[in-house]
Design a protein around this motif. Structure first.
Motif, short mmCIF file in Angstrom:
data_model
loop_
_atom_site.label_atom_id
_atom_site.label_comp_id
_atom_site.label_asym_id
_atom_site.label_seq_id
_atom_site.Cartn_x
_atom_site.Cartn_y
_atom_site.Cartn_z
N SER A 32 41.63 38.33 40.51
CA SER A 32 41.27 36.99 40.98
C SER A 32 42.24 36.59 42.08
O SER A 32 43.41 36.98 42.07
CB SER A 32 41.30 35.96 39.84
OG SER A 32 42.59 35.88 39.27
N ILE A 33 41.74 35.82 43.03
CA ILE A 33 42.55 35.29 44.12
C ILE A 33 42.50 33.77 44.02
O ILE A 33 41.41 33.18 44.02
CB ILE A 33 42.05 35.77 45.49
CG1 ILE A 33 42.20 37.29 45.58
CG2 ILE A 33 42.83 35.09 46.61
CD1 ILE A 33 41.67 37.90 46.88
N MET A 41 38.11 33.66 44.45
CA MET A 41 37.36 34.90 44.23
C MET A 41 37.71 35.49 42.88
O MET A 41 38.85 35.37 42.42
CB MET A 41 37.69 35.92 45.33
CG MET A 41 37.15 35.59 46.70
SD MET A 41 37.95 36.59 47.98
CE MET A 41 39.14 35.40 48.63
N ASN A 42 36.73 36.15 42.29
CA ASN A 42 36.93 36.86 41.03
C ASN A 42 36.09 38.13 41.07
O ASN A 42 34.91 38.08 41.46
CB ASN A 42 36.54 35.99 39.85
CG ASN A 42 36.88 36.63 38.52
OD1 ASN A 42 36.30 37.65 38.13
ND2 ASN A 42 37.83 36.05 37.81
N TYR A 72 36.82 39.11 54.59
CA TYR A 72 36.66 40.32 53.78
C TYR A 72 36.53 39.99 52.30
O TYR A 72 35.74 40.61 51.59
CB TYR A 72 37.87 41.25 53.99
CG TYR A 72 37.80 42.49 53.14
CD1 TYR A 72 37.03 43.58 53.55
CD2 TYR A 72 38.47 42.58 51.93
CE1 TYR A 72 36.93 44.72 52.75
CE2 TYR A 72 38.39 43.71 51.14
CZ TYR A 72 37.62 44.77 51.55
OH TYR A 72 37.53 45.89 50.76
N GLY A 73 37.28 38.99 51.85
CA GLY A 73 37.23 38.63 50.44
C GLY A 73 37.70 39.76 49.56
O GLY A 73 38.79 40.29 49.72
N MET A 74 36.86 40.19 48.62
CA MET A 74 37.15 41.34 47.78
C MET A 74 36.34 42.56 48.17
O MET A 74 36.32 43.56 47.47
CB MET A 74 36.92 40.99 46.31
CG MET A 74 37.97 40.05 45.75
SD MET A 74 37.80 39.83 43.97
CE MET A 74 39.36 39.02 43.59
#
Length: 227
Positions: A32-33, A41-42, A72-74
């Motif tokens: 997670s961020i 994000m998860n 980009y995210g994850m």
């Protein structure tokens, strides 16, 4: 409650700090961020990010398309796009925060199937707004998963992406029949109206946050530039 391990922190340009956490859940690593108390994000919630790619790619008309992914995210959007794009496609990923790319190549490399190492991919460190602003009919699709959407900003500078000026720049950056695809944590009728006003043909999709179709619902706008 299963304890989370803090893996790293990263400063956001303009202020704020991201934190990357990991915990073991049901025999697998969950990432997670966080931004403050907000979970941005998860890794268990990949469904709508994947849908951003698959819905966009399904509407592409170019044989060997060129895509720009903003944020980009994850890596779920990139991974889903690479799974359906042809060998001669090209995907440029714009990410503002260097640590996000470092995390993608480091602790989350397996999670994202090392998508950044694909020969079709170029990773650019920088503001996607600037990249869009310098483009002139360069892309067949622009996919934006930046912040929490047009009306859920946690970083005010991102607002210029979703303003009339930002939409005009995106339209210029797209080729004929190109698609501007925008992810959001929730719907926003005002943004739909702005897309129409900017001259796009708009389709609004509601998709599940989880890949199994369960959980919260998110919104994706598919805005096509006329030929």
């Amino acid at each position: 409650m299963i304890a989370r391990e803090l893996l790293d922190t990263a400063t956001i340009p303009g202020g704020g700090e991201l934190r990357l956490f990991r915990r073991e859940l049901k025999g697998a690593d969950e990432y997670s961020i966080m931004l403050g108390r907000i979970e941005l994000m998860n890794s268990r919630l990949s469904g709508s990010e994947e849908a951003l790619a698959t819905l966009t790619c399904a509407g592409l008309q170019a044989k060997n398309p060129r895509l720009l992914i903003g944020g980009y995210g994850m890596g779920f959007t990139l991974r889903a796009a690479l799974a359906v794009l042809p060998p001669q496609a090209h995907v440029e990923v714009a990410e503002l925060i260097p640590a996000i790319i470092q995390w993608a190549r480091g602790p989350m490399a397996e999670l994202t199937q090392n998508g950044l190492n694909d020969s079709r991919v170029t990773a650019t460190l920088g503001d996607v707004c600037d990249i869009i602003g310098q483009a002139d009919r360069d892309y067949d699709a622009i996919l934006l998963d930046v912040d929490n959407g047009p009306d859920g900003l946690t970083h005010e500078a991102n607002d210029r992406l979703y303003s009339m000026a930002g939409l005009s720049a995106a339209k210029t950056a797209l080729r004929s029949n190109g698609i501007l695809a925008v992810w959001s944590s929730e719907g926003d009728s005002r943004f739909t109206s702005r897309l129409h006003k900017a001259g796009f043909a708009v389709d609004v999709k509601t998709v599940a946050a989880r890949s199994n179709g369960k959980g919260a619902k998110h919104t994706i706008w598919l805005a096509r530039k006329p030929s």
